[in-house]
Every structure is written in structure tokens, then in C-alpha cells.
Design an enzyme around this catalytic site. Structure first.
Site, PDB file in Angstrom:
ATOM      1  N   HIS A 126     -10.057   7.600  51.670  1.00 50.80           N
ATOM      2  CA  HIS A 126     -10.843   9.179  51.682  1.00 50.80           C
ATOM      3  C   HIS A 126     -12.063   8.702  51.636  1.00 50.80           C
ATOM      4  CE1 HIS A 126     -11.083  12.313  48.555  1.00 50.80           C
ATOM      5  NE2 HIS A 126     -12.682  11.489  48.278  1.00 50.80           N
ATOM      6  N   GLU A 127     -12.828   7.599  51.772  1.00 55.15           N
ATOM      7  CA  GLU A 127     -14.083   7.031  52.615  1.00 55.15           C
ATOM      8  C   GLU A 127     -14.073   8.104  53.598  1.00 55.15           C
ATOM      9  OE1 GLU A 127     -16.635   8.020  50.241  1.00 55.15           O
ATOM     10  OE2 GLU A 127     -15.540   8.083  48.055  1.00 55.15           O
ATOM     11  N   HIS A 130     -13.670  11.046  54.650  1.00 61.52           N
ATOM     12  CA  HIS A 130     -15.468  11.967  54.757  1.00 61.52           C
ATOM     13  C   HIS A 130     -16.856  11.708  55.544  1.00 61.52           C
ATOM     14  CE1 HIS A 130     -15.145  13.979  50.361  1.00 61.52           C
ATOM     15  NE2 HIS A 130     -15.199  12.646  49.467  1.00 61.52           N
ATOM     16  N   HIS A 136     -13.022  18.503  50.812  1.00 65.98           N
ATOM     17  CA  HIS A 136     -12.180  17.713  49.996  1.00 65.98           C
ATOM     18  C   HIS A 136     -11.084  18.697  50.338  1.00 65.98           C
ATOM     19  CE1 HIS A 136     -14.332  15.590  46.841  1.00 65.98           C
ATOM     20  NE2 HIS A 136     -13.470  14.804  47.889  1.00 65.98           N
TER      21      HIS A 136
HETATM   22  N1  TQI Z   1     -16.685   9.533  45.074  1.00 62.58           N
HETATM   23  C1  TQI Z   1     -16.820  10.610  45.582  1.00 62.58           C
HETATM   24  C2  TQI Z   1     -16.109  11.403  46.376  1.00 62.58           C
HETATM   25  O1  TQI Z   1     -15.684  10.407  47.368  1.00 62.58           O
HETATM   26  C3  TQI Z   1     -18.522  11.141  46.073  1.00 62.58           C
HETATM   27  C4  TQI Z   1     -18.376  12.748  46.121  1.00 62.58           C
HETATM   28  C5  TQI Z   1     -18.314  13.329  44.922  1.00 62.58           C
HETATM   29  C6  TQI Z   1     -18.502  13.543  46.793  1.00 62.58           C
HETATM   30  N2  TQI Z   1     -18.454  14.863  45.441  1.00 62.58           N
HETATM   31  C7  TQI Z   1     -18.724  14.996  46.885  1.00 62.58           C
HETATM   32  C8  TQI Z   1     -18.402  13.061  48.465  1.00 62.58           C
HETATM   33  C9  TQI Z   1     -18.718  15.621  48.005  1.00 62.58           C
HETATM   34  C10 TQI Z   1     -17.841  13.778  49.690  1.00 62.58           C
HETATM   35  C11 TQI Z   1     -18.237  15.109  49.454  1.00 62.58           C
HETATM   36  O2  TQI Z   1     -15.231  12.062  46.963  1.00 62.58           O
HETATM   37  S1  TQI Z   1     -15.357   8.763  44.008  1.00 62.58           S
HETATM   38  C12 TQI Z   1     -11.759   9.392  44.608  1.00 62.58           C
HETATM   39  C13 TQI Z   1     -10.192  10.438  43.969  1.00 62.58           C
HETATM   40  C14 TQI Z   1     -14.112   9.139  44.399  1.00 62.58           C
HETATM   41  C15 TQI Z   1     -13.230   9.995  43.944  1.00 62.58           C
HETATM   42  O3  TQI Z   1     -16.060   7.770  43.574  1.00 62.58           O
HETATM   43  O4  TQI Z   1     -15.494   9.917  42.746  1.00 62.58           O
HETATM   44  C16 TQI Z   1     -11.864   8.890  45.807  1.00 62.58           C
HETATM   45  C17 TQI Z   1     -13.745   8.057  45.735  1.00 62.58           C
HETATM   46  F1  TQI Z   1     -10.275  11.660  44.910  1.00 62.58           F
HETATM   47  F2  TQI Z   1      -9.468   9.410  43.812  1.00 62.58           F
HETATM   48  F3  TQI Z   1     -11.258  10.368  43.207  1.00 62.58           F
HETATM   49  C18 TQI Z   1     -12.824   8.017  46.567  1.00 62.58           C
HETATM   50 CL1  TQI Z   1      -9.722   8.478  46.205  1.00 62.58          CL
HETATM   51 ZN    ZN Z   2     -14.281  12.678  47.772  1.00 61.28          ZN
END
Ligand code: TQI
Ligand code: ZN
Ligand code: ZN
Length: 169
Positions: A126-127, A130, A136
Site C-alpha cells: 500500500h505505501e 503512495h 486512495h
Molecule cells: N497510513 C495512512 C495511509 O497510508 C496515511 C494517510 C492518511 C495517507 N491519509 C492519507 C497517505 C492520504 C496518503 C494519502 O493510508 S495508515 C492502511 C490501510 C495505513 C492504512 O497507517 O493509516 C495501510 C497504512 F489501507 F490498510 F488502511 C497502510 Cl494498508
Molecule cells: Zn493510504
């Protein structure tokens, strides 16, 4: 459906062979490094991009580190669960993971006895999305869907992820 960051940032055409490095001091096992290699491979399989590990953290295109709490970028981590990791849009390359999570590196996160167990590869795939410029997705099966139910493993790109990344690259 997939989305991009404002301004549609992406890695430029002359930077398609990207390096990644691990924060010195994290002392990651080969098993953990293999999880990141596998996560990068999911994206390189469907794009002209390649990813290779370098020992030179400071000059790596993508810099991966595990950090606890406040780590100096204005987006502090919060201990177990909540924010798991964050990565910044191209060409930043900053990829930070919350050192306080109960990361599952190998084995079945669904069968973990730890309720807060988080599958490392799921978060890494996922990261990296980004890092490459994907925002998303509204498609629940997509890697880039913004939420995940606990103790889940989701590491295969959905058609929606592939269409999004192939639009960019
Ligand atoms: N981190 C968030 C994410 O990576 C950080 C974030 C929030 C973000 N809003 C954003 C990044 C908008 C980019 C654009 O989405 S998290 C998941 C999932 C997170 C969440 O720690 O909440 C994953 C990290 F999708 F599973 F909820 C990885 Cl896979
Ligand atoms: Zn994300
Ligand atoms: Zn950070």
C-alpha cells in the site's frame, strides 16, 4: 476507482530504475528485507519501474525506516494501531513505518494470537503505491483502499491498482 495526489506527481521518465535503502540502525533481518523486495516486485511486475536495494541510505531514492512516536517530520506515530505507516508522494521517497506495531513478517496474520497484529507486506504494498503517486481508491478489493479490517493480508494488486499505476507509468 483509483486516484492520484494533487498535481499528479510521479517519478520522471529518467528515473525509472529506483533504489531503496533501510535506515542504518534498524538492523532488519533478511526475512524483513525479503518482505519489502516482494512488495516492490508487485509494482515492478506491472510497470516499467525497477527497484533494487542499496546500502547507501542517504542517496537511495526510497528511504525506508521504522520510527517510534515523534520522529521529526511533523507526523508522529501513535503506538499500537492507529497510524501504521506513511509514505510521501513522488519524488520524496520517504517511507516510514511505526516501530511500535506488532508487525507480522511471515506466517498467517489471520491466525495470529495478537489482536493488533499487522501484516508487514500488506502495508508495504500500500505505501509503495503512495510512493509511486497513487492516492486512495474507492474499490474495496484494491490495495489502495484506505481502510483494512484487522488481521488481514492483502498483497495482490487489484485491476483497479494496475489501471491506476499504468496510467501514471
Ligand atoms: N497510513 C495512512 C495511509 O497510508 C496515511 C494517510 C492518511 C495517507 N491519509 C492519507 C497517505 C492520504 C496518503 C494519502 O493510508 S495508515 C492502511 C490501510 C495505513 C492504512 O497507517 O493509516 C495501510 C497504512 F489501507 F490498510 F488502511 C497502510 Cl494498508
Ligand atoms: Zn493510504
Ligand atoms: Zn514519518
Amino acid at each position: 476507482h483509483y486516484s492520484f495526489f494533487p498535481g499528479t506527481p510521479r517519478w520522471p521518465a529518467n528515473r525509472r530504475d529506483l533504489t531503496y535503502g533501510f535506515l542504518p540502525g534498524n538492523e532488519l533481518t533478511d526475512e524483513i528485507k525479503a518482505v519489502f523486495a516482494s512488495a516492490f516486485q508487485k509494482w515492478s511486475a506491472v510497470t516499467p519501474l525497477t527497484f533494487s536495494q542499496t546500502d547507501s541510505f542517504l542517496t537511495a531514492d526510497v528511504r525506508i525506516g521504522f520510527y517510534s512516536g515523534d520522529h521529526g517530520d511533523g507526523e508522529p506515530f501513535d503506538g499500537v494501531l492507529g497510524t501504521l505507516a506513511h509514505a510521501f508522494s513522488p519524488p520524496s521517497g520517504r517511507f516510514h513505518l511505526d516501530a511500535d506495531e506488532n508487525w507480522i513478517v511471515s506466517g498467517d496474520v489471520m491466525r495470529s494470537a495478537v489482536p493488533s497484529a499487522v501484516d508487514l507486506e500488506t502495508v508495504a504494498v500500500h505505501e509503495i503505491g503512495h510512493l509511486l503517486g497513487l492516492g486512495h481508491s474507492s474499490v474495496e478489493d484494491a490495495i489502495m483502499y484506505p481502510t483494512i479490517t484487522s488481521r488481514t493480508r492483502k498483497v495482490e494488486l487489484a485491476n483497479d491498482d494496475i489501471e491506476g499505476i499504468q496510467w501514471l507509468y
